[in-house]
Write an enzyme that holds these catalytic residues in place. Structure first.
Site, PDB file in Angstrom:
ATOM      1  CE  LYS A  46      19.581  -5.261  18.000  1.00  7.91           C
ATOM      2  NZ  LYS A  46      18.767  -6.510  17.982  1.00  7.91           N
TER       3      LYS A  46
ATOM      4  CG  HIS B 249      32.606  13.739 -28.109  1.00  9.17           C
ATOM      5  ND1 HIS B 249      32.204  14.351 -26.944  1.00  9.17           N
ATOM      6  CD2 HIS B 249      32.947  14.733 -28.968  1.00  9.17           C
ATOM      7  CE1 HIS B 249      32.282  15.676 -27.097  1.00  9.17           C
ATOM      8  NE2 HIS B 249      32.739  15.919 -28.298  1.00  9.17           N
TER       9      HIS B 249
END
Length: 512
Positions: free
Chosen positions: A134, A271
């Site tokens: 922090k 594919h």
């Protein structure tokens, strides 16, 4: 300048502490880490000496004290904060080196008890990490041993870490505690019988140029666990970066390869559907059969083997335009041949180990679908025949082969094969007879008059007997399907009329 060091992962920490001391830093520490540093000859001050309070409750309370958290959280740019520290006899702590108790490793043990797991939930560590993170503008927080050298280099060259480095280290620190809390939350919720929450944890593996299409942004993430048959852990030995579509296709090919661990096998894929597959005496024989099954569709495709690729196989592959070649290993001769094609992606993929327990995830608008991967493939037995004709031993081998292939074809799915080679695939049609027609025509185009004796697999039941009639007209002599239609008797009757053997597995393999 003071640094507080208290780590579970002690990799490189002695060297890191020595470097800090050499730069004039005072080291504060707790219990195990402090003993280790002292034994290594590193001067260190006990946190208890700083707080004036001993470690209590079997070490559960060590650093939860204003003289620690005030020293971390006070903003150096606010005079009132600094005055409060001075009034309370608190000196600043400018660097925190902390990583947390090994909770994941503890709960991974088969015989772990609740008591043991609870004792590996860190409290003071995450509190210090979050306090330092922090206040990153003033405090350097280090949770990863890989960052030790970066910090030392900057301290040596600049006398302090840069704001950019502190911000990055703060972000890593919050990630460290988030992952830790996620593991604890998941484990505790499962024991408490609370409704499931799904926490997913992945690391960036690759920034992709684009997704399925150039206007779509995409990234590739990997799990923390190493798993077999995975592109995330593959070693790329040649070629361009993998694209989004490459990864999708290659993953589909690897899923097919893992169906055949016991014999040399190769598959060609386009594919996300197989365009050739075969079992052979060796990798070269398997590839020859794959290519013979469909010489057209493999152009621009992907090839995967479950055995080492040698120079003979590489020589057969080289004249064909391929996107990717994958195998568990490559000989030096094979690499010399394949790597002469600069754009060909050559991937060495780990194919050892269990794939049990893996999940598949598909995003939908506003949600996520999660299911077990379709890893189960039932073995076929002649006793599963529902027709008067029973399959021969050779037909059973072919049926087993196409049954393993069809589960990896987009539904509605039909696979046609012979001699454990794939000759025809019908994928993704809106009706099953349409898929059957495509697969059978493909097989006939390759086999010609030799098509009699082919076998056919369907991923789901036949709703009508039209697929049986069509299959018979192309010389199919045996069929495997799940069964379960209210019209099953129609298909069975038609098979009996036409002399076709048919097996019901009771196991469906939709692949949407």
């Amino acid at each position: 300048m003071r640094a507080l060091i208290s780590v579970s992962d002690k990799t490189g920490v002695v060297g890191f502490a020595r470097e800090l001391v050499a730069l004039g830093w005072e080291i504060l520490s707790t219990s195990g880490t402090m003993r280790m540093l002292k034994e290594a000859g590193v001067p260190v001050t006990s946190v208890s000496d700083v707080t004036g309070f001993p470690e209590i409750c079997d070490g559960r309370v060590k650093t939860l004290h204003p003289k620690i958290h005030g020293a971390l959280l006070a903003r150096r740019d606010i005079p009132e904060h600094m005055a409060q520290l001075e009034a309370n006899g608190i000196g600043t702590i400018d660097l925190v080196c902390v990583n947390l108790y090994p909770f994941r490793e503890t709960i991974a043990k088969k015989d772990v008890t609740m008591e043991d797991a609870i004792e590996h939930i860190d409290i003071g560590g995450p509190s210090m990490v979050r306090s330092a993170a922090k206040n990153w503008q003033s405090v350097t927080i280090v949770v990863d041993p890989d960052d030790y050298q970066v910090v030392i280099d900057e301290l040596k060259s600049e006398g302090k870490t840069s704001p950019q480095t502190r911000l990055k280290l703060s972000a890593k620190a919050y990630t460290h505690t988030a992952e830790y809390d996620m593991a604890i939350s998941s484990w505790m919720r499962s024991r408490a019988g609370l409704p499931e929450k799904l926490f997913l944890e992945y690391d960036i593996c690759q920034e992709l140029r684009y997704g399925e299409n150039p206007h779509q942004a995409a990234k590739f993430y990997k799990t923390l666990e190493k798993v077999p048959y995975s592109l995330a852990g593959a070693r790329q030995l040649n070629g361009k970066e993998l694209s989004y579509n490459n990864i999708q296709d290659a993953n589909a090919a690897l899923n097919i390869v893992r169906e055949f661990p016991d014999e040399p096998f190769a598959v060609g894929l386009k594919h996300m559907n197989p365009c050739g597959a075969a079992v052979g005496k060796d990798a070269a024989d398997a590839w020859k059969k794959v290519y013979e099954g469909d010489k057209t569709s493999i152009f621009g495709g992907i090839v995967a083997f479950n055995r080492e690729v040698d120079a003979e196989v590489a020589g057969l592959l080289k004249p064909i335009f391929l996107e990717i070649v994958m195998a568990p290993s490559f000989t030096a001769g094979a690499l010399e041949i394949l790597c002469s094609k600069k754009n060909l992606r050559v991937l060495e993929v780990d194919m050892e180990g269990s794939v049990d327990g893996q999940k598949s995830c598909v995003s939908v608008n506003g949600g996520l679908l999660v299911q077990d991967q379709d890893l189960k493939t039932c073995s076929l037995e002649a006793g599963q025949a529902v027709t008067e004709n029973r399959p021969t031993e050779e037909q059973m081998k072919d049926l087993e082969f196409v049954w393993k292939i069809v589960k990896h074809v987009k539904s509605n799915a039909i696979a046609v094969g012979k001699d454990r080679m794939l000759y025809g695939v019908g994928a993704g049609q809106m009706n099953r007879v349409g898929s059957a027609e495509i697969a059978l025509k493909e097989a006939a185009a390759t086999l010609g008059t030799s098509q009699t004796g082919c076998v056919l697999a369907s991923d789901a039941f036949f709703p009508f007997d039209d697929c049986v009639t069509l299959a018979a007209s192309y010389g199919v002599t045996a069929i495997v399907q799940p069964g379960g239609s209210i019209r099953d008797e129609d298909s069975i009757r038609k098979c009996n009329e036409l002399g076709i053997a048919m097996l019901f597995t009771g196991e469906r393999h939709f692949k949407h």
